[in-house]
Write a protein that holds these residues in place. Structure first.
Motif, short mmCIF file in Angstrom:
data_model
loop_
_atom_site.label_atom_id
_atom_site.label_comp_id
_atom_site.label_asym_id
_atom_site.label_seq_id
_atom_site.Cartn_x
_atom_site.Cartn_y
_atom_site.Cartn_z
N PRO A 140 18.66 1.95 -15.59
CA PRO A 140 18.84 3.35 -15.98
C PRO A 140 20.27 3.87 -15.83
O PRO A 140 20.65 4.81 -16.55
CB PRO A 140 17.88 4.10 -15.05
N SER A 141 21.07 3.29 -14.94
CA SER A 141 22.45 3.76 -14.78
C SER A 141 23.36 3.24 -15.88
O SER A 141 24.51 3.66 -15.99
CB SER A 141 23.00 3.33 -13.41
N MET A 142 22.87 2.30 -16.70
CA MET A 142 23.65 1.66 -17.78
C MET A 142 24.86 0.90 -17.22
O MET A 142 25.95 0.94 -17.76
CB MET A 142 24.10 2.71 -18.80
N ASP A 164 27.52 1.93 -5.13
CA ASP A 164 27.81 2.49 -3.81
C ASP A 164 28.79 1.61 -3.05
O ASP A 164 29.66 2.11 -2.33
CB ASP A 164 26.50 2.64 -3.02
N LEU A 165 28.65 0.29 -3.22
CA LEU A 165 29.59 -0.64 -2.58
C LEU A 165 31.02 -0.37 -3.03
O LEU A 165 31.95 -0.34 -2.22
CB LEU A 165 29.19 -2.08 -2.91
N ILE A 166 31.20 -0.15 -4.33
CA ILE A 166 32.53 0.14 -4.87
C ILE A 166 33.08 1.43 -4.26
O ILE A 166 34.24 1.49 -3.82
CB ILE A 166 32.47 0.25 -6.41
N CYS A 167 32.25 2.45 -4.23
CA CYS A 167 32.70 3.73 -3.68
C CYS A 167 33.07 3.62 -2.20
O CYS A 167 34.06 4.22 -1.74
CB CYS A 167 31.62 4.79 -3.87
N LEU A 188 29.68 4.24 -13.16
CA LEU A 188 30.45 4.44 -11.94
C LEU A 188 30.98 5.87 -11.87
O LEU A 188 30.95 6.50 -10.80
CB LEU A 188 31.61 3.45 -11.85
N ALA A 189 31.48 6.38 -12.97
CA ALA A 189 32.00 7.75 -12.99
C ALA A 189 30.92 8.75 -12.57
O ALA A 189 31.15 9.65 -11.75
CB ALA A 189 32.53 8.10 -14.38
N HIS A 190 29.73 8.58 -13.12
CA HIS A 190 28.61 9.46 -12.79
C HIS A 190 28.25 9.36 -11.31
O HIS A 190 28.08 10.37 -10.62
CB HIS A 190 27.41 9.08 -13.66
N PHE A 191 28.16 8.13 -10.81
CA PHE A 191 27.76 7.90 -9.41
C PHE A 191 28.82 8.46 -8.46
O PHE A 191 28.47 9.14 -7.47
CB PHE A 191 27.57 6.40 -9.18
N ALA A 192 30.09 8.17 -8.73
CA ALA A 192 31.16 8.61 -7.83
C ALA A 192 31.28 10.13 -7.80
O ALA A 192 31.48 10.74 -6.74
CB ALA A 192 32.47 7.97 -8.25
N ALA A 193 31.16 10.76 -8.97
CA ALA A 193 31.27 12.22 -9.03
C ALA A 193 30.07 12.89 -8.36
O ALA A 193 30.23 13.87 -7.62
CB ALA A 193 31.38 12.67 -10.48
N GLU A 218 27.54 15.00 -18.41
CA GLU A 218 27.71 16.43 -18.66
C GLU A 218 27.43 17.23 -17.38
O GLU A 218 26.46 16.98 -16.67
CB GLU A 218 26.75 16.88 -19.76
N GLY A 219 28.31 18.17 -17.10
CA GLY A 219 28.17 19.00 -15.92
C GLY A 219 28.85 18.46 -14.68
O GLY A 219 28.90 19.15 -13.65
N LEU A 220 29.37 17.26 -14.75
CA LEU A 220 30.09 16.66 -13.63
C LEU A 220 31.60 16.69 -13.90
O LEU A 220 32.02 16.75 -15.06
CB LEU A 220 29.63 15.20 -13.42
#
Length: 390
Positions: A140-142, A164-167, A188-193, A218-220
């Motif tokens: 789902p995270s693509m 999460d490991l990357i962050c 990654l952009a979505h997860f980190a933001a 959108e919204g982040l």
């Protein structure tokens, strides 16, 4: 070289009335524990004897194209490729094809196949294949890169753990600004933001990827740009590049790291996530180059290390390439399950091409030839000590 030269075998057939392969190919197959028209699930079932000439004349390219053309089949392609690559059969066949192989080597040495003019070709030919294929194949995270299976039991968790490991390796903090070189569909952009409170600028060479990434984020505090990495400017607290370095090419490695050095703040960190080759080679797999990742080139550890000299210091180098086997098998299961929905649009030849790509790649990582590196880099002048994360 042709199988017709093997007079003692070319006129013989096996018990199933299949023409026997040339002795040279049979011998190599035996080295890998494989048979032509054998009974094991990983054996090669030949439907048309032209496959032998195509392997001998065109090596990997002929092997892959003849599969796409339906000249042969195999129940377990991943095991077939694991056995072939574990026995280094690909390199042994190349020795017979010196002249053609020389042309491929010269192509990579004489031309910059990853030049600014060519930079968008991989986006147009692979990543723009169709978001519907990737949406059904990926989690789902693509995330279209190796998952981290240390504690995960399914693909969704493996990809979440990888992000999460990357962050955590980047030591992201709220309010920081991160540049992602090769932003994919924005996972990654979505997860980190969302989870770490950072602002992200992502660049991509794929219009299809950027369109979907923008909708998903959108919204982040995330911005995506359709641009080549050579046009990057500004200053960033952290840099990340996940699954993009394979498209940079040896002629551009130093330029790539020069740009990263220029835009990374003094106390910043840069995480490079890339597939790695077990040794330096002047060529790439011709089938992968033609059908999957045009102008791609896997880096070796030596090539990366020499390119970062006088630019960065290595804070951490983590290899979890075996996890890519499990990731690819999960992608294949998803794609195969979704094929009835996709078949009318893409057709049987695409199905065989995609099956060959995913299962060949799984065998590549299972054999240990394929590696997956996460490398954390920093300026030599950085004053904050770095502690490795796993």
């Amino acid at each position: 070289m042709s199988h017709t030269a093997d007079a003692d075998t070319s006129q013989q057939t096996d018990r199933n009335n299949h023409p026997n392969p040339p002795a040279t190919l049979s011998a190599l197959a035996v080295e890998a524990g494989i048979k032509f028209n054998g009974s094991a699930h990983w054996d090669i079932q030949v439907h048309d004897e032209r496959v032998y000439d195509r392997i001998l004349l065109d090596g990997s390219l002929g092997f892959g194209e003849s599969y796409m053309d339906g000249l042969w089949d195999c129940d377990q392609l991943d095991v077939l490729f694991y056995r072939l690559l574990n026995a280094e059969i690909d390199q042994k066949i190349d020795k017979w094809r010196r002249l053609r192989l020389l042309g491929e080597i010269l192509r990579h040495r004489l031309f910059n196949l990853q030049s600014r003019r060519r930079a968008f070709q991989v986006g147009e030919r692979h990543y723009d294949t169709g978001n519907d294929v990737f949406e059904r194949m990926l989690d789902p995270s693509m995330s279209y890169s190796c998952g981290y299976w240390k504690d995960a039991t399914d693909l969704t968790q493996a990809q979440s753990d990888k992000l999460d490991l990357i962050c955590r390796k980047l030591e992201l903090k709220p309010g920081e600004r991160m540049l992602e070189i090769g932003s994919g569909w924005g996972s990654l952009a979505h997860f980190a933001a969302k989870h770490y409170g950072v602002e992200v600028v992502g660049i991509t060479v794929s219009k299809e990827q950027m369109q979907l990434a923008e909708a998903r984020c959108e919204g982040l505090p995330v911005t995506f740009k359709l641009m080549d990495y050579r046009d990057v400017d500004g200053q960033y607290d952290k840099l990340a590049s996940v699954g993009m370095f394979e498209h940079v090419g040896p002629k551009n490695y130093r330029t790539y790291f020069d740009i990263a050095k220029r835009v990374l703040k003094k106390e910043g960190l840069f995480l490079l996530h890339t597939i790695g080759a077990p040794f330096s080679t002047p060529k790439t797999d011709p089938w992968i180059d033609k059908y999957i990742f045009p102008n791609g080139k896997l880096p070796s550890a030596r090539e990366i290390a020499s390119s970062i000299e006088h630019r960065f210091v290595i804070e951490d180098w983590h290899n979890f390439g075996r996890d890519y086997d499990r990731t690819l098998m999960a992608w294949w299961a998803n794609f195969d399950r979704a094929w009835p929905e996709l078949s009318a649009k893409y057709g049987q030849r695409f199905y065989r091409m995609w099956r060959y790509y995913l299962l060949q790649s799984a065998g590549f990582f299972r054999s240990g030839q394929g590696q997956l590196w996460q490398i954390v880099l920093a300026h030599r002048q950085r004053t904050t000590p770095y502690r490795s994360v796993r």
